[in-house]
Each structure stands twice: as structure tokens, then as C-alpha cells.
Design an enzyme around this catalytic site. Sequence first.
Site, mmCIF file in Angstrom:
data_model
loop_
_atom_site.group_PDB
_atom_site.id
_atom_site.type_symbol
_atom_site.label_atom_id
_atom_site.label_comp_id
_atom_site.label_asym_id
_atom_site.label_seq_id
_atom_site.Cartn_x
_atom_site.Cartn_y
_atom_site.Cartn_z
ATOM 1 N N ARG A 28 0.601 -1.528 -0.074
ATOM 2 C CA ARG A 28 -0.296 0.415 -0.136
ATOM 3 C C ARG A 28 0.890 1.023 0.209
ATOM 4 O O ARG A 28 0.761 2.567 -0.526
ATOM 5 C CB ARG A 28 -0.956 -0.022 1.497
ATOM 6 C CG ARG A 28 -1.362 -1.046 1.534
ATOM 7 C CD ARG A 28 -3.340 -0.758 1.443
ATOM 8 N NE ARG A 28 -3.259 -0.269 3.549
ATOM 9 C CZ ARG A 28 -4.546 -0.094 3.613
ATOM 10 N NH1 ARG A 28 -5.567 -0.059 2.614
ATOM 11 N NH2 ARG A 28 -4.171 0.930 5.223
ATOM 12 N N ARG A 31 5.753 3.864 -2.680
ATOM 13 C CA ARG A 31 6.622 4.311 -3.111
ATOM 14 C C ARG A 31 6.942 5.596 -1.751
ATOM 15 O O ARG A 31 5.935 5.031 -0.551
ATOM 16 C CB ARG A 31 6.324 6.073 -4.100
ATOM 17 C CG ARG A 31 5.147 6.913 -3.102
ATOM 18 C CD ARG A 31 4.381 7.810 -3.871
ATOM 19 N NE ARG A 31 3.127 7.572 -4.171
ATOM 20 C CZ ARG A 31 2.485 8.189 -2.286
ATOM 21 N NH1 ARG A 31 3.445 9.616 -1.725
ATOM 22 N NH2 ARG A 31 1.302 8.508 -2.424
ATOM 23 N N CYS A 52 0.352 26.408 36.069
ATOM 24 C CA CYS A 52 0.468 24.978 36.062
ATOM 25 C C CYS A 52 0.607 24.676 37.271
ATOM 26 O O CYS A 52 1.077 24.826 38.882
ATOM 27 C CB CYS A 52 2.065 24.745 34.822
ATOM 28 S SG CYS A 52 2.367 23.117 35.567
ATOM 29 N N CYS A 55 4.931 23.550 38.087
ATOM 30 C CA CYS A 55 5.493 24.160 38.390
ATOM 31 C C CYS A 55 6.014 24.386 40.103
ATOM 32 O O CYS A 55 4.922 24.060 40.430
ATOM 33 C CB CYS A 55 5.248 25.113 38.038
ATOM 34 S SG CYS A 55 5.935 24.750 36.611
ATOM 35 N N HIS A 115 8.813 23.888 33.093
ATOM 36 C CA HIS A 115 7.734 23.675 32.123
ATOM 37 C C HIS A 115 7.665 23.962 30.936
ATOM 38 O O HIS A 115 7.141 23.196 30.177
ATOM 39 C CB HIS A 115 7.081 25.307 32.806
ATOM 40 C CG HIS A 115 5.208 24.760 32.222
ATOM 41 N ND1 HIS A 115 4.415 24.356 32.717
ATOM 42 C CD2 HIS A 115 4.789 25.261 30.915
ATOM 43 C CE1 HIS A 115 3.786 24.255 32.334
ATOM 44 N NE2 HIS A 115 3.414 25.236 31.353
ATOM 45 N N ASN A 155 2.349 9.890 29.433
ATOM 46 C CA ASN A 155 1.853 10.237 28.785
ATOM 47 C C ASN A 155 1.848 11.448 27.765
ATOM 48 O O ASN A 155 2.320 12.644 28.782
ATOM 49 C CB ASN A 155 0.280 10.817 28.771
ATOM 50 C CG ASN A 155 -0.800 8.985 29.291
ATOM 51 O OD1 ASN A 155 -0.462 8.093 28.166
ATOM 52 N ND2 ASN A 155 -1.876 8.975 29.639
ATOM 53 N N SER A 163 -2.323 15.505 29.904
ATOM 54 C CA SER A 163 -3.529 17.570 30.836
ATOM 55 C C SER A 163 -2.262 18.136 31.336
ATOM 56 O O SER A 163 -2.789 19.577 30.746
ATOM 57 C CB SER A 163 -3.560 16.690 31.858
ATOM 58 O OG SER A 163 -2.409 16.530 33.482
ATOM 59 N N HIS A 166 3.756 20.378 30.881
ATOM 60 C CA HIS A 166 4.307 19.713 32.155
ATOM 61 C C HIS A 166 5.558 18.316 31.606
ATOM 62 O O HIS A 166 4.430 18.245 32.158
ATOM 63 C CB HIS A 166 4.200 20.887 33.216
ATOM 64 C CG HIS A 166 5.969 20.852 34.571
ATOM 65 N ND1 HIS A 166 5.971 21.811 35.189
ATOM 66 C CD2 HIS A 166 6.406 20.059 35.147
ATOM 67 C CE1 HIS A 166 7.184 22.551 35.511
ATOM 68 N NE2 HIS A 166 7.656 20.854 35.472
ATOM 69 N N HIS A 168 6.156 15.203 32.532
ATOM 70 C CA HIS A 168 5.179 14.191 33.657
ATOM 71 C C HIS A 168 5.264 13.386 33.741
ATOM 72 O O HIS A 168 5.004 12.512 32.092
ATOM 73 C CB HIS A 168 4.631 14.896 34.809
ATOM 74 C CG HIS A 168 3.509 15.420 33.796
ATOM 75 N ND1 HIS A 168 3.276 15.889 33.269
ATOM 76 C CD2 HIS A 168 2.418 14.711 34.109
ATOM 77 C CE1 HIS A 168 1.843 15.754 32.187
ATOM 78 N NE2 HIS A 168 1.522 14.775 33.305
ATOM 79 N N GLN A 170 4.327 9.083 35.463
ATOM 80 C CA GLN A 170 2.731 8.566 36.622
ATOM 81 C C GLN A 170 3.424 7.604 36.991
ATOM 82 O O GLN A 170 4.356 6.845 36.420
ATOM 83 C CB GLN A 170 1.836 8.408 36.428
ATOM 84 C CG GLN A 170 0.522 9.613 35.750
ATOM 85 C CD GLN A 170 -0.422 9.269 35.554
ATOM 86 O OE1 GLN A 170 -1.073 8.851 36.334
ATOM 87 N NE2 GLN A 170 -0.636 10.582 34.603
ATOM 88 N N PHE A 314 -4.731 5.671 13.225
ATOM 89 C CA PHE A 314 -6.280 5.425 13.646
ATOM 90 C C PHE A 314 -6.337 3.752 13.992
ATOM 91 O O PHE A 314 -6.184 3.183 12.969
ATOM 92 C CB PHE A 314 -7.676 5.278 13.206
ATOM 93 C CG PHE A 314 -7.418 7.149 12.884
ATOM 94 C CD1 PHE A 314 -8.454 7.940 14.416
ATOM 95 C CD2 PHE A 314 -7.267 7.899 12.458
ATOM 96 C CE1 PHE A 314 -8.157 9.110 14.051
ATOM 97 C CE2 PHE A 314 -7.889 8.938 12.304
ATOM 98 C CZ PHE A 314 -8.554 9.886 12.916
#
Length: 348
Positions: A28, A31, A52, A55, A115, A155, A163, A166, A168, A170, A314
Site C-alpha cells: 500500500r 513509494r 501550572c 511547576c 515547564h 503520556n 493534561s 510540563h 511528567h 506517572q 487510527f
Amino acid sequence: MEKFNFTEHSHRRFNPLNGEWILVSPHRTKRPWQGKVENLNEERRPEYDPKCYLCPGNERSGGQKNPDYADTFVFQNDFSALVPDVPNGEFSDGELFYAKSEQGFCKVICFSPRHDLTIPEMDVTNIKKVIDLWQNEYRELGKLDFVNYVQIFENKGDIMGCSNPHPHGQVWSQNSIPGEPAKEQERQKAYYQKHGRTMLGDYVKRELELKERILVENDYFVALVPFWATWPFEAMILPKKEVANLIQLSDEDKKAFADCYKKLTVMYDNLFETSFPYSAGVHQAPTDGEEHPEWHLHMHFYPPLLRSATVKKFMVGYEMMANPQRDITAEQSAERLRSLPAEHYKTK
Ligand code: H2U
Ligand code: ZN
């Protein structure tokens, strides 16, 4: 009939780490795509943003005030998805209805007081401090009785649901081994029982011989596009030697890890000259008190962008109903990423 060839013919590739398949349709993309680079005119962020919640010195939603931190900073998520004080309990109704209580902890980690920075714009010394923090969190959370698994992740970018720009990440830790690492554990265990070596140790050795999908290599770590990549520019960072968890990494190892993390994310940003969004996370041995010689620590990068700073892949239709599919091969993606300048586009 001509001979089967990866760059011409549709094929399925097997992911030995999770046991799933990916459909590759290279015909598909006859090129090579030139990559329309849209200049998004990204706003330049200030070094400090008074609004923020990450910060230094600022107030968070819960009312707590961040300290005036100099390097990294970790705090308990004010909206934790997992909390420790949940009563132990089970619900079942025949074979078809089953639920179980889950305890855990969610933390947020700031990678830098600045930040305006992101990992690819930080220097390796400061990225290493982020890995030091991960190591420490894994060790300390892992000591808790009810914590059997620690998931560190990042993320990045609005389109990944991040969200706040800055820098970060988790850390979620919990009773159970969640789905993705559980699948990987099962596959790695079977391989280790059969060969007495880790699956990813053997994998990285072979990739280093082939050189087709390698993006970055230093003394101890490698960044590559896995053979079974699902996302268009999916990548993995992994140690060359058998390492089950972050605790086993020396200072030298962590520096090498930070070097790969930086170089890979600079490639990403340079690809479409945009702050490249992704979800990334470290997979490593559970903290359930068992020996886990089968585990080989690694970090996954799942970036959604396909063709430009705004056109993403997607995962819908066939992907949702059957299995993931891609057009450009893993080798072609690696080639494109490798061909980019080593210097971050913003410093040009
Ligand atoms: P992202 O990594 O997806 O941006 O999430 C940031 C986390 O920060 C999110 O889980 C938490 C949110 O609950 N948060 C706080 O703990 N305190 C705040 O003041 C705002 C956001
Ligand atoms: Zn993994």
C-alpha cells in the site's frame, strides 16, 4: 510465482512478547512517503507558568503546594485511580460474573522543574535523575505488602490525553499484575524455561547482528523498532544484558538508558518537527516476592502519528475487530528515524 518478500507482499508478523499478530501491508506504500511537514507554530512555553499545577511552588487542585524542587518531584496523585484503603473482597455469581477488590497507589512524577522542557530537550544527566527516581519508586513501592506490580509510564501530548505539557509521568502500583505485563510474563516464562535465557536477551542479540531495526546503541542499552511493531513508529529501549528490574541497574546502566531515551525522543521530535506525542512505559518483573529470572526489563514507546504532525494512525475497524495492521514496514520506519539529524530541530 515470485518469492515472498517483506517490502512487497502482505504478511503477518508474530509478537513473541505478547503472543499476538500484526498484519503488514507494504504494497500500500509503493513509494516512500516524503512526510508533509506542517509547521504547527508551536507556542514557546515559559520556564515557569504560574498556572501550572506541576511547576515548583504552585498549588495543586487538592490545595497542596509543590515544594521548590530542583530536579525531580514525586507526589501522590490527587485523583488516584487506585487507593490503598479498600477492603478485601470478592464478588461472584456463577462462572460469568466475577469481580475482586483492588488496592494500589497512584503517583505523579515531575521530570524537571522547567515547564518549557520535554525529555528530548533535557540533558542526559537530568534524564538520568528521572531514571533514578523510577528506580527508587519501584524499590519502595515494591516493598509494600499489597503491591505486586509497579507500572511506570509517561503520556506525552494532548492527543494522548496528557493534561499538562510540563514534563511528567506517572507510577501506578497495585495488587494484581495487569493485562499487558501478565501476557508478557507468561511468554517470557515459557521461553526461559525452554532455553535458560531471557527472550529479549536473545532478541536484542540477534537485532544487533542484523542491524536493520536498530536506532541507537551504546555500551549497555539499545533503542530499536521491534520486528513486530504495531504503531507506525513504535520503538523499544532495552538493556543488552539480562536485567529483570530497575533495581539491578548501576549508575553506568542508567546513564546508558538515559542516553537512549534522549536520542530516541530527539529522532521522534525531528521526524515531523513537532513535539512527538506518545505513551511510553517500563515493563519489568512484578514485586510479588517471587524470583523472576524470565523477565527482561524494557520500555515501550507507542506513538500515534503516521504521516505528519497532525495525521495519526487510527486503531479502528479491522484493528478493533481483528488485529492491528500497518502499511510501512518496521524496517522502513527504522530507516526513516535513523536518517534524521541528531540535533533537536528547535536548536537549529
Ligand atoms: P497525565 O499524565 O495524563 O497528564 O495525568 C496527570 C495526572 O495528574 C492526572 O492523573 C493528576 C491527574 O489526576 N493531577 C493531580 O494529581 N493534581 C492536580 O492538581 C492536577 C492533576
Ligand atoms: Zn512490555
